[in-house]
Design a protein around this motif. Structure first.
Motif, PDB file in Angstrom:
ATOM      1  N   THR A 175     -63.723  -4.787  34.406  1.00 35.94           N
ATOM      2  CA  THR A 175     -64.914  -5.588  35.288  1.00 35.94           C
ATOM      3  C   THR A 175     -64.904  -6.038  36.364  1.00 35.94           C
ATOM      4  O   THR A 175     -65.438  -5.674  37.487  1.00 35.94           O
ATOM      5  CB  THR A 175     -65.507  -6.194  33.794  1.00 35.94           C
ATOM      6  OG1 THR A 175     -66.217  -5.697  32.853  1.00 35.94           O
ATOM      7  CG2 THR A 175     -67.382  -6.985  34.593  1.00 35.94           C
ATOM      8  N   ASP A 178     -64.593  -3.742  38.513  1.00 35.35           N
ATOM      9  CA  ASP A 178     -65.548  -3.257  39.444  1.00 35.35           C
ATOM     10  C   ASP A 178     -66.582  -4.099  40.371  1.00 35.35           C
ATOM     11  O   ASP A 178     -66.820  -4.123  41.225  1.00 35.35           O
ATOM     12  CB  ASP A 178     -66.930  -2.815  38.471  1.00 35.35           C
ATOM     13  CG  ASP A 178     -66.338  -1.581  37.593  1.00 35.35           C
ATOM     14  OD1 ASP A 178     -66.017  -1.241  38.499  1.00 35.35           O
ATOM     15  OD2 ASP A 178     -66.672  -0.677  36.072  1.00 35.35           O
ATOM     16  N   TRP A 181     -65.023  -4.431  44.156  1.00 31.30           N
ATOM     17  CA  TRP A 181     -65.637  -2.693  43.798  1.00 31.30           C
ATOM     18  C   TRP A 181     -67.061  -3.172  45.736  1.00 31.30           C
ATOM     19  O   TRP A 181     -66.629  -2.979  46.250  1.00 31.30           O
ATOM     20  CB  TRP A 181     -65.192  -1.823  43.540  1.00 31.30           C
ATOM     21  CG  TRP A 181     -65.874  -0.437  44.125  1.00 31.30           C
ATOM     22  CD1 TRP A 181     -64.822   0.272  45.082  1.00 31.30           C
ATOM     23  CD2 TRP A 181     -67.043   0.378  44.283  1.00 31.30           C
ATOM     24  NE1 TRP A 181     -66.039   1.244  45.133  1.00 31.30           N
ATOM     25  CE2 TRP A 181     -66.918   1.172  44.632  1.00 31.30           C
ATOM     26  CE3 TRP A 181     -68.573  -0.356  43.316  1.00 31.30           C
ATOM     27  CZ2 TRP A 181     -68.269   2.198  45.601  1.00 31.30           C
ATOM     28  CZ3 TRP A 181     -69.061   0.649  43.365  1.00 31.30           C
ATOM     29  CH2 TRP A 181     -69.400   1.756  44.564  1.00 31.30           C
TER      30      TRP A 181
END
Length: 190
Positions: A175, A178, A181
């Motif tokens: 997580t 992500d 990102w």
């Protein structure tokens, strides 16, 4: 040498312990006073009403989470995305084992839901405190974003992390990757 906890800190810690053991609905000011070894009036003087106690407990836990965020930013003074990744991962790992958070979230499956709005629909103070800390920690990084877009980016990151704290969808590291990102793309100069 650390200073001993204040009376308020002792009361809040006892309230957290009681909430995780017996549930928020069974926490009374009298029980809390007995647990700490003070009068009920002392409890009221320190934290006010039961809703004030609830907010004090949530803010106490928030301080622990924001400590993790600060450590992550300290570890990555030259790489904002790495700092966000580590802060997100650290918060999510801490959330996994946080007994108060689990007591609040699991209460949604029963009748003891009085604390949940402090983390969801009435989370203004929690969100505001988190955004202030993140905004302060982001200041040293050169981003080239105007204030309005930077504020929107901070809001997005804080809300996404909080969403995953409340309802995890993957392992903390995954997580966090992500979130980092997404943050890397959002924080680019327009």
């Amino acid at each position: 040498m650390l200073a001993p906890p204040s009376m308020r800190e002792r009361i809040v810690a006892a309230a957290v312990a009681l909430t995780t053991e017996v549930g928020w609905s069974r926490v009374t000011m009298a029980t809390l006073a007995d647990q700490v070894g003070v009068s009920r009036q002392t409890v009221y003087n320190e934290v006010g009403t039961k809703p004030g106690l609830a907010e004090a407990m949530i803010l106490h836990e928030l301080d622990r989470f924001l400590g993790v965020v600060s450590l992550a930013f300290d570890a990555h003074p030259d790489d904002l995305v790495a700092a966000i990744r580590e802060a997100s991962r650290g918060v999510l790992v801490l959330a996994q084992d946080n007994r108060l958070l689990h007591a609040v979230v699991s209460a949604t499956h029963g009748a003891d839901t009085e604390l949940l709005p402090l983390l969801t629909t009435h989370a203004e103070s929690l969100l505001a405190a988190a955004k202030i800390v993140v905004a302060d920690r982001i200041q040293p990084y050169e981003l080239g974003l105007d204030d309005e877009h930077l504020e929107a980016a901070i809001d997005m990151v804080v809300r996404v992390v909080l969403s995953h704290v409340m309802q995890p969808s993957a392992a903390p590291a995954e997580t966090a990757d992500d979130i980092a990102w997404i943050a890397a793309r959002v924080l680019r100069s327009p």
